[in-house]
Enzyme design. Structure first.
Site, PDB file in Angstrom:
ATOM      1  N   ILE A   1       9.498  -9.017   2.787  1.00  0.00           N
ATOM      2  CA  ILE A   1      10.641  -9.799   3.260  1.00  0.00           C
ATOM      3  C   ILE A   1      10.434 -10.203   4.717  1.00  0.00           C
ATOM      4  CG2 ILE A   1      13.144  -9.769   3.689  1.00  0.00           C
ATOM      5  CD1 ILE A   1      13.368  -7.748   1.365  1.00  0.00           C
ATOM      6  N   CYS A   2      10.433  -9.209   5.595  1.00  0.00           N
ATOM      7  CA  CYS A   2      10.465  -9.483   7.030  1.00  0.00           C
ATOM      8  C   CYS A   2       9.151 -10.008   7.591  1.00  0.00           C
ATOM      9  CB  CYS A   2      10.891  -8.228   7.776  1.00  0.00           C
ATOM     10  SG  CYS A   2      12.531  -7.639   7.284  1.00  0.00           S
TER      11      CYS A   2
END
Length: 214
Positions: free
Chosen positions: A120-121
């Protein structure tokens, strides 16, 4: 799209072309980090941060909802005690204009990213930045996911998007490039001994042997 060199000398990193983005190394993310041993990921992230400072590579720190997810881990914050991380609500770091402006203000096109979680990040901003004329590199062992599968699928997805994966020791070796560069060699050696694990132990041993040669 990125026009980065795929091979040849220009494909390697230099301190002068690099900018480092450390994304969300926070307690909440660490608590659900299962692709790697968390202490190893944090060790690698701190080693990478120290190397960036040694080589004068601009480094941007970010957190997401720090009041809930916790402050940036102390080991990284201690490397840049004067810097306040950019705290976001956006999940995708690259959608925060402050982060993009900070990267662009450096004038550097080789953006090195590491963070929690990989899927995700790291993947989201890496994929977007790679499509916006940046050469993006993901430091996979200073990042981690909620599972090994999540981490590995994220790395595969980033490769498909023209993001280059590498580990933190590869980054700092490319920054150093030549042990004859004495202005950074001793600092690089110290970071390697502190954070290089077995490689650091072997390096310290090699230095011992070299010091005792007649």
């Amino acid at each position: 799209m990125s026009t980065k060199a795929k091979n040849g000398l220009d494909a390697l990193l230099t301190p002068e072309e690099s900018v480092l983005l450390l994304i969300d190394h926070q307690p909440f993310q660490v608590a659900n980090l299962h692709s790697h041993e968390p202490s190893v990921v944090l060790n690698n992230a701190v080693g990478l941060a120290k190397a960036a400072k040694l080589f004068d590579v601009p480094t941007i720190l970010t957190t997401v909802l720090a009041d809930r997810g916790g402050h940036l881990v102390q080991g990284i914050q201690d490397v840049f005690p004067e810097q306040k991380p950019i705290d976001r609500t956006l999940i995708n770091t690259w959608e925060d204009a402050r982060v993009v402006e900070a990267v662009r203000a450096t004038g550097r096109k080789k953006v090195i990213m590491a963070g929690l979680w990989t899927e995700i990040c790291v993947a989201m901003p890496a994929i977007q930045a790679a499509g916006e004329d940046h050469d993006v590199y993901a430091v996979t062992d200073a990042s981690g996911g909620v599972s090994l599968e999540a981490h590995e699928m994220a790395v595969r997805r980033m490769i498909e998007a023209d993001v280059t994966p590498l580990n933190w020791l590869a980054v700092v070796a490319e920054w150093q490039r030549d042990w004859a560069r004495e202005e950074t060699a001793s600092g690089q050696a110290e970071i390697l001994v502190q954070h290089g694990g077995a490689s650091g132990v072997a390096f310290a041993w090699e230095m011992q042997l070299l010091a005792t040669r007649s």
